[in-house]
Scaffold this active site. Structure first.
Site, PDB file in Angstrom:
ATOM      1  N   ASP A   1      35.457  40.343  45.378  1.00  0.00           N
ATOM      2  CA  ASP A   1      34.370  41.015  44.682  1.00  0.00           C
ATOM      3  C   ASP A   1      33.079  40.594  45.391  1.00  0.00           C
ATOM      4  O   ASP A   1      33.049  39.565  46.082  1.00  0.00           O
ATOM      5  CB  ASP A   1      34.362  40.572  43.218  1.00  0.00           C
ATOM      6  N   LYS A   2      32.016  41.351  45.246  1.00  0.00           N
ATOM      7  CA  LYS A   2      30.782  41.011  45.959  1.00  0.00           C
ATOM      8  C   LYS A   2      29.848  40.142  45.122  1.00  0.00           C
ATOM      9  O   LYS A   2      29.661  38.962  45.404  1.00  0.00           O
ATOM     10  CB  LYS A   2      30.030  42.282  46.390  1.00  0.00           C
ATOM     11  N   THR A   3      29.300  40.717  44.080  1.00  0.00           N
ATOM     12  CA  THR A   3      28.251  40.047  43.318  1.00  0.00           C
ATOM     13  C   THR A   3      28.775  38.818  42.587  1.00  0.00           C
ATOM     14  O   THR A   3      29.703  38.898  41.793  1.00  0.00           O
ATOM     15  CB  THR A   3      27.608  41.014  42.310  1.00  0.00           C
TER      16      THR A   3
ATOM     17  N   LYS B   1      39.117  49.464  40.939  1.00  0.00           N
ATOM     18  CA  LYS B   1      39.563  48.318  41.734  1.00  0.00           C
ATOM     19  C   LYS B   1      41.071  48.127  41.600  1.00  0.00           C
ATOM     20  O   LYS B   1      41.752  47.803  42.568  1.00  0.00           O
ATOM     21  CB  LYS B   1      38.825  47.051  41.289  1.00  0.00           C
TER      22      LYS B   1
ATOM     23  N   ASP C   1      35.024  37.135  39.618  1.00  0.00           N
ATOM     24  CA  ASP C   1      34.377  36.227  38.679  1.00  0.00           C
ATOM     25  C   ASP C   1      35.182  36.011  37.400  1.00  0.00           C
ATOM     26  O   ASP C   1      34.769  35.264  36.530  1.00  0.00           O
ATOM     27  CB  ASP C   1      32.964  36.701  38.339  1.00  0.00           C
TER      28      ASP C   1
END
Length: 683
Positions: A389-391, A555, A574
């Site tokens: 995941d990015k953030t 996703k 996260d």
């Protein structure tokens, strides 16, 4: 205090909420895991000798070993070896029989008792084989004594029991060192806490603390429970809990973990979690779960050990029959059969997998990596694609507003005020950045009604009679193609402004990606952000590929597509917005969990929020798998080599007696344990 029948920990019946009634008696447990494990098969945990405190077990082995060694002295003095050395002892036959009888009954008791348990549980293994060996040696010696024949196995019996006890004692000590993580966690907590009241403070047992209590933690003391600092500032050593070696400075509002050490000033803490709900309690629960769960490798090893036991007993019978039919003496035939049974005990095979799992769990937890199941290690070895995941995972997740661009005649401050008012009800990282920007500019926020969050899209609501919407940026924006995150603000359906935000890559992310690629993994990124943002970050970090503008539910579909192509996939996120993807992945890794480790969707939890721990986990998984294979190959290869020799296949060249067989078998166990203990990765 009473003992938990599953794990052996001390439990206060008045305090614990985990208890069960079985056959008219109430049993108490330290945790839900132990209670559920007990309920599956109570007799397993109530059977005689099933569970003893490990220290008592070691002490018992030590006493039996000392007594056995003492009894071996008169047995040696009555043996043919002593006679050849010129040592003559009166009544040698009687003394030998009495000493051997005591040794057989006392020193051999753990093996005889274990054999009975194995037969009752229909899970025959090492104890039965050892019991067959010592029983055959003793009974043949008794038979020879009654008939007045000179051939006895008193010395072989003594050496067999002595060596087996020494092997078990060494093994128990090594395993105790390898599996003491739960005991270590329990010892991290102080016995008492300084409870603050209107009349000052008083010392109370830590187990009496409850959420909401205020406690004083002085310099040099351990924090008694998870909590929030309400007064004071200090630095805390959390290394043994999270693996973070540097002290962490925390002041008012900072979260502290039970078991961490207050290094400097005194602080007042408001207790938030105690017992099983605390960080330590949850770590303890996870370690117990991984201990109690069964792995595919362990099941294979257990099945192999079972069939090996059947094979060994059969081999022993065939060996006995062969030598008797070839006109050998009964004593020689029994010696060969006993040697086969003893040397081929499948104990090393039974230890091969669990000891590696225990060692891996210790290494990972010391780094702040918590494993929720053994299966995660097994699946990790097959992973080829690692998806991030990015953030908040690859980036810090703390956005800073770079600029705002307004449209259609709207005022910049007014657009910011309405947007910040709406986003004050959201917990998204971008929303927090907008609110911070408004606070920095001294803007007063307005009341919001009809607030609604649209996952993967944005938020909307009514602010001062106006319908305000904040969405992912569209093509209308003049800054839409920049490499930063951007959102658009609509007021009554009209585009009022676009805000651009910067989110820096997390420290260590580039190194972690490089390490994973050097290890042969493909690295992919999933993000709801625009292609320009994803492309810029991928270029900075060296990511192989990415999917941008992905909704949360999409996703899962992307991971499924990869799995359908035959790729084993790990997902790193996260643990909150990425829960479905973490579950779908072959290995789900939650990063950024902090002290909140109860994330049911993840297989692996990275407490330190350190992205480099992802690479460490996969290195550890590969190394532990290698150790499992080494132990299994050793255990199987060892038996393949020693059984024929013990049976007498090389009788003209070399013969393995029962005592030597016991020594070789014990050394095989120790080798397996030491090989597992050699598993160690540089931090």
């Amino acid at each position: 205090m009473v003992k938990d029948p599953v794990c052996g920990m001390d439990v206060d019946p008045k305090k614990t909420k985990y208890k069960l009634m079985y056959q008219g008696q109430e049993y108490y447990f330290c945790s839900r895991v132990c209670m559920e494990e007990f309920s599956k098969d109570p007799q397993r945990y109530l059977s005689e000798g099933h569970h003893r405190d490990h220290a008592h077990h070691i002490s018992d082995l030590r006493k039996r070993l000392v007594v056995s060694l003492i009894l071996t002295i008169p047995i040696f003095l009555t043996s043919d070896v002593a006679k050849d050395l010129g040592l003559l002892l009166r009544y040698r036959d009687i003394i030998g029989l009495l000493s051997a009888s005591l040794l057989f009954l006392y020193g051999g008791y753990p093996f005889l008792r274990g054999a009975i348990s194995e037969i009752k549980e229909r899970n025959i293994g090492m104890m039965l084989l050892v019991s067959i060996g010592i029983s055959a040696s003793f009974l043949y010696s008794l038979y020879s004594f009654i008939l007045g024949e000179p051939k006895t196995f008193y010395l072989e019996l003594a050496l067999l029991i002595d060596i087996m006890l020494i092997g078990h004692f060494i093994e128990a000590k090594v395993i105790s060192a390898a599996t003491s993580s739960v005991d270590l966690l329990v010892r991290l907590l102080p016995h008492e806490a300084h409870l603050i009241s209107d009349n000052g403070y008083k010392d109370v047992p830590v187990r009496e603390l409850k959420p909401g209590d205020l406690v004083l933690v002085k310099s040099g003391e351990k924090v008694p429970a998870d909590g929030v600092i309400v007064d004071g500032i200090s630095s805390f050593n959390e290394s043994i809990l999270t693996g973070e070696s540097a002290p962490v400075v925390k002041g008012k509002g900072g979260n502290v973990i039970a078991g961490s050490i207050n290094l400097e000033g005194a602080v007042k803490i408001k207790v938030t979690r105690t017992g099983e709900e605390s960080y330590l309690g949850q770590v303890e629960r996870l370690i117990k779960e991984i201990r109690s769960s069964r792995s595919r490798f362990k099941e294979i090893a257990d099945r192999a050990a079972f069939f090996l036991t059947i094979f060994v007993i059969t081999s022993g019978i065939i060996t006995l029959a062969y030598w008797l039919l070839n006109s050998s003496s009964l004593g020689f035939a029994i010696e060969r059969a006993v040697s086969v049974v003893v040397v081929a005990c499948p104990h090393a095979l039974g230890l091969a997998i669990p000891i590696v799992i225990q060692r891996t769990a210790m290494l990972s937890s010391s780094r702040g990596i918590l494993l929720r199941s053994k299966e995660a290690l097994e699946r990790a070895k097959d992973v080829k694609m690692i998806i991030f995941d990015k953030t908040g995972t690859l980036t810090e997740g703390r956005f800073s507003a770079k600029r705002i661009q307004t449209f259609n005649g709207f005022d910049e401050l007014e657009v910011l005020r309405l947007a910040a008012s709406l986003d004050s009800l959201s917990n998204h990282p971008v929303a927090r950045a907008i609110v911070r920007k408004a606070e920095e500019m001294g803007i007063n926020l307005a009341q919001v009604s009809e607030f609604r969050s649209v996952p993967g899209s944005g938020v909307e609501g009514i602010v001062e009679g106006k319908k305000v919407s904040i969405n992912n940026v569209g093509s209308e924006s003049l800054i839409a193609e920049s490499g930063n995150t951007a959102i658009q603000i609509l007021i009554d359906g009209v585009l009022a402004g676009v805000m651009e935000f910067e989110d820096k890559p997390k420290e260590g992310a580039e190194r972690a990606i490089k390490m994973l690629k050097e290890m042969g993994y493909r690295v992919h990124m999933l993000t709801g952000d625009r292609k320009a943002v994803a492309s810029k970050l991928s270029e900075i970090l060296g990511i192989d590929s990415y999917h941008a503008e992905v909704k949360p539910h999409e996703k899962v579909n992307i991971i499924k597509e990869m799995q359908e192509r035959g790729l084993a996939v790990a997902m790193v996120g996260d643990g909150i917005n990425d829960a479905p993807a973490l579950i779908q992945a072959d290995v789900g890794i939650a990063i950024g969990a902090g002290t909140d480790i109860a994330i049911e969707s993840a297989d692996v939890i990275l407490v330190r929020s350190d992205i480099e721990d992802v690479a460490y986990f996969f290195r550890l998984a590969r190394s532990s798998y290698k150790k499992m294979l080494e132990n299994l190959l050793w255990a199987i290869g060892y038996n393949s080599l020693t059984i024929p020799i013990a049976a007498g296949a090389l009788a003209g060249l070399i013969v393995i007696g029962p005592a030597m067989g016991a020594l070789i078998m014990s050394m095989s166990d120790v080798i397996v344990v030491l090989n597992a203990m050699s598993l160690n990765l540089r931090q």
